[in-house]
Enzyme design. Structure first.
Site, short mmCIF file in Angstrom:
data_model
loop_
_atom_site.label_atom_id
_atom_site.label_comp_id
_atom_site.label_asym_id
_atom_site.label_seq_id
_atom_site.Cartn_x
_atom_site.Cartn_y
_atom_site.Cartn_z
CG ASP A 222 -2.16 0.90 0.99
OD1 ASP A 222 -2.11 1.78 0.09
OD2 ASP A 222 -3.18 0.75 1.70
C1 NOJ Z 1 -4.10 3.96 0.03
C2 NOJ Z 1 -5.23 3.00 0.12
O1 NOJ Z 1 -5.21 2.35 1.36
C3 NOJ Z 1 -5.20 1.95 -0.99
O2 NOJ Z 1 -6.37 1.18 -0.94
C4 NOJ Z 1 -5.06 2.62 -2.33
O3 NOJ Z 1 -5.06 1.66 -3.35
C5 NOJ Z 1 -3.78 3.44 -2.35
N1 NOJ Z 1 -3.85 4.45 -1.30
C6 NOJ Z 1 -3.53 4.11 -3.69
O4 NOJ Z 1 -4.44 5.12 -3.90
#
Ligand code: NOJ
Length: 695
Positions: A222
């Site tokens: 993430d």
């Molecule tokens: C953080 C989020 O937790 C995740 O789900 C997402 O894909 C990423 N940011 C990218 O935007």
């Protein structure tokens, strides 16, 4: 490949101007014919900063359809739009287990039940990847809360749980999405598991995902969830994504390989996993559309918009329908429509929740059809009129409600990534950015109570992603949960209210009757408490173990407000003729039954099959192991056959580190919610030791 080429595939490139609107990208290697790998969010459509894409209903609606075929179609549409937008990795589906009703991202996950999440998730995966776009299952693993999620450093919560709890309640859906769905990407989460960051966790990442499941694709962190170079590389992380360029991978990884801290064979395996995903899914043979034209392209189609509507219609859940007030009939000449979430056109309606899963992530979406617009149009076709009050004044709302034959009040809560709800009270917040939420001028409970007092025929429509307490429930004639319905918001709502389609969604999460009567009862469970000597953040004890959601309510004989699997229809169904067949030589079983539409309208029933393990297994009373959505005309009957496999009867043994079947009598219970299972049989099972990769 040179060392520099290899490490270039492991870390985010910045700036991302080359791929406007995307969440991030890895630069391709033109001399090797490798295209850029462009990552984009995803849960309810092609989101982030993209334009001209379809805003579908949120994942909780997709799951509430209990319709894997429809979710396959959704995946296909999502993949096609992504491909045409120049994207080759969709950051979806989210398949974590809904452990806490207040979790700020339950709308982006599917269910409190891992079997259901696995079936719906696997169907979506097949759909997306059929379009040569790689999925990322997320957020691996035990990512149950947003409080202290640690997106930009400590505090980072630790999910503390036993292996059995992890294997039974949080991991099966990944196994299914990988082996039945063919998922080639997984995103590791922000949280820690038993004190260790998810993106460098030897037990979950290397142990469960790579060794136990044999996951062949890549693991991407993430955004900002990578916390080291060597432990991350050695424990199974392949790609670091971040808001800044590769901090731990990229050049830092190159140095670690040169110093010998990360062996070259580990880097080779990381590169192999990334390339295997690209080749297997078809990204290399069929790269997505080229920029800059792709950014401007309008990729939403009439078919996709119709699909968005169908998902919303099939996924909305009818909770209550006293006196058959719904569907609206010709006698409903004057209809009061009340609430900010009902319109007017162009208003900032709660059609998707807030966060990276929203379509688009920022700003209003002109394609959203408000309930006011759609209901006015639909009412006119029946000779009815709609009177509107936006709900910001109690007096106006009461006046409009009093003069009408029926009052429809639409109240919502826009939940947000990055924050949990403080409790189950219905706050009616609108969130405009991640974690930036404002309360309404009139609280939803006050608005609904006032409308009910002014009109005995009040129908309440909810736009929430999580359960809320409803002190006014007894005074409402009907209650319909539309969740976050996407851009066809009003269109789907009008067709449900008028009975042009039958409501057929069923709950994927239990609705508690009060704040106290639910599985999460202590701060140690949620949001977690600090532990002396751990500066990184609090710990959340998963002390309820495998008793999550309905498993807890049934074990403790607690009546929820609405049970898991529940949902009404405008017609009625009968279930009969249950037959359970077992074969002497096999540990599988076949369950068949007849489903009949006993009412007067066409509609769909969701048949659910639960298994009851012998008491000495320590398993919860009943667990979902099969389901089927069946559409029937009035009087029509159909035989449904569901297959149970050996793992349907198994539980995880921490001592043996695998699935085992305890000998004894197993109950088979079939019905249309976890609390209504009229058909029952028992069968005998023999002792068995199954493979750890049993799904
Ligand atoms: C953080 C989020 O937790 C995740 O789900 C997402 O894909 C990423 N940011 C990218 O935007």
């Amino acid at each position: 490949m040179t060392l520099a080429q290899k490490v270039s595939l492991t870390a985010q490139q910045l700036p991302i101007d080359a791929h406007d609107g995307a969440a991030g990208y890895l630069a391709g290697i033109p001399s090797l014919c490798l295209p850029d790998l462009v990552f984009n969010d995803a849960g309810a459509g092609v989101g982030d900063g993209q334009i001209n894409t379809t805003a579908f209903p949120d994942p909780i609606v997709q799951a509430s359809t209990w319709d894997p075929q429809l979710d396959y179609a959704f995946g296909q549409a999502l993949g096609a739009e992504a491909h045409a937008k120049g994207i080759d990795v969709q950051l979806a589906p989210g398949i974590e287990t809904d452990r806490i009703p207040e979790n700020g991202r339950n709308w982006e996950y599917m269910s409190e039940d891992p079997y259901l999440s696995g079936q719906i998730g696997a169907a979506e995966v097949r759909g997306i990847q059929s379009q040569h776009v790689i999925v990322t299952l997320k957020h691996f693993i035990a990512n149950s809360q947003e409080t202290d999620r640690g997106a930009s450093g400590p505090p980072v919560d630790s999910a503390d749980l036993s292996l059995r709890t992890l294997e039974e309640l949080y991991a099966p859906q990944y196994d299914v999405a990988i082996h039945q769905g063919g998922a080639m990407g997984v995103m590791c989460a922000y949280n820690r598991i038993n004190s260790i960051y998810a993106c460098q966790n030897p037990e979950t990442l290397k142990g469960v995902l790579l060794h136990q499941f044999g996951f062949p694709g890549f693991v991407v962190s993430d955004w900002g969830a990578t916390h080291s170079t060597v432990p991350s590389a050695l424990n199974g992380l392949d790609i670091e994504m971040n808001v800044s360029p590769g901090t731990y991978f990229g050049a830092a990884l190159q140095r670690a390989v040169q110093s010998g801290a990360v062996p070259m064979r580990v880097l080779d395996s990381m590169v192999l996993r990334i390339l295997r995903a690209e080749f297997a899914v078809g990204v290399v043979n069929d790269p997505p559309a080229a920029q800059p034209a792709a950014y401007a392209a309008d990729v939403s189609t009439p078919d996709h918009i119709a699909l968005a509507r169908q998902i919303s219609e099939e996924g909305s859940v009818l909770f209550k329908n006293a006196d058959g007030i719904l569907p609206l009939t010709a006698a409903d000449r004057r209809i009061a429509l009340i609430g900010t979430d009902a319109g007017p056109a162009g208003a900032d309606l709660v059609y998707n929740a807030e966060g990276s899963g929203r379509v688009p992530e920022f700003g209003t979406n002109p394609a959203v059809v408000s309930p006011l617009t759609a209901l006015t149009r639909r009412a006119a076709a029946s000779g009815d009129t709609v009177l509107y009050a936006d709900g910001s004044s109690l007096l106006d709302a009461e006046t409009v409600a009093r003069t009408a034959s029926v009052a429809i009040v639409v109240v919502g809560n826009s939940e947000s990534e990055g924050v949990d709800e403080p409790n189950l009270s219905f706050n009616g917040d609108t969130c405009t950015l991640i974690g930036v939420c404002v309360p309404p001028t009139v609280a939803p409970d006050a608005l609904v109570s006032a409308v009910e007092a002014a009109n005995p025929n009040t129908i309440v429509v909810l736009d929430t992603g999580e359960p809320v307490l409803m002190p006014w429930l007894a005074g409402a004639k009907a209650l319909l949960e539309a969740f976050y319905p996407g851009q066809q918001d009003g269109v789907a709502l009008a067709s449900l209210l008028y009975g042009d389609v039958d409501p057929s969604g069923h709950l994927t999460e239990t609705w508690p009757a009060s704040q106290a009567a639910q599985p999460i009862q202590t701060a140690a469970q949620w949001p977690g408490v600090d532990r002396p000597g751990d500066p990184l953040g609090p710990h959340s004890a998963y002390s309820e173990g495998i008793f999550v959601g309905y498993r807890w309510y049934q074990a403790h004989h607690v009546r929820p407000q609405f049970p898991f699997g529940y949902g009404l229809s405008y017609t009625t169904f009968g279930l009969s003729h249950l037959v359970v067949r077992t074969r002497r030589r096999s540990d599988a079983a076949t369950v068949s039954l007849a489903v009949t539409n006993t009412g007067t309208r066409p509609g769909a029933e969701v048949v659910q099959l639960y298994v009851h393990d012998p008491a000495n297994t320590g398993e919860p009373p009943e667990q979902l192991k099969g389901f089927r959505r069946v559409f029937l005309d009035p009087g029509q009957s159909q035989t449904v056959t569901l297959r149970l496999t050996p793992v349907s009867f198994a539980h995880w043994s921490d001592r043996r580190r695998t699935w085992i079947v305890t000998p004894g009598r197993y109950g088979i219970a079939v019905g249309d919610s976890s609390a209504h299972l009229p058909l029952r049989r028992t069968i005998r099972r023999r002792w068995a030791r199954l493979s750890p990769r049993a799904y």
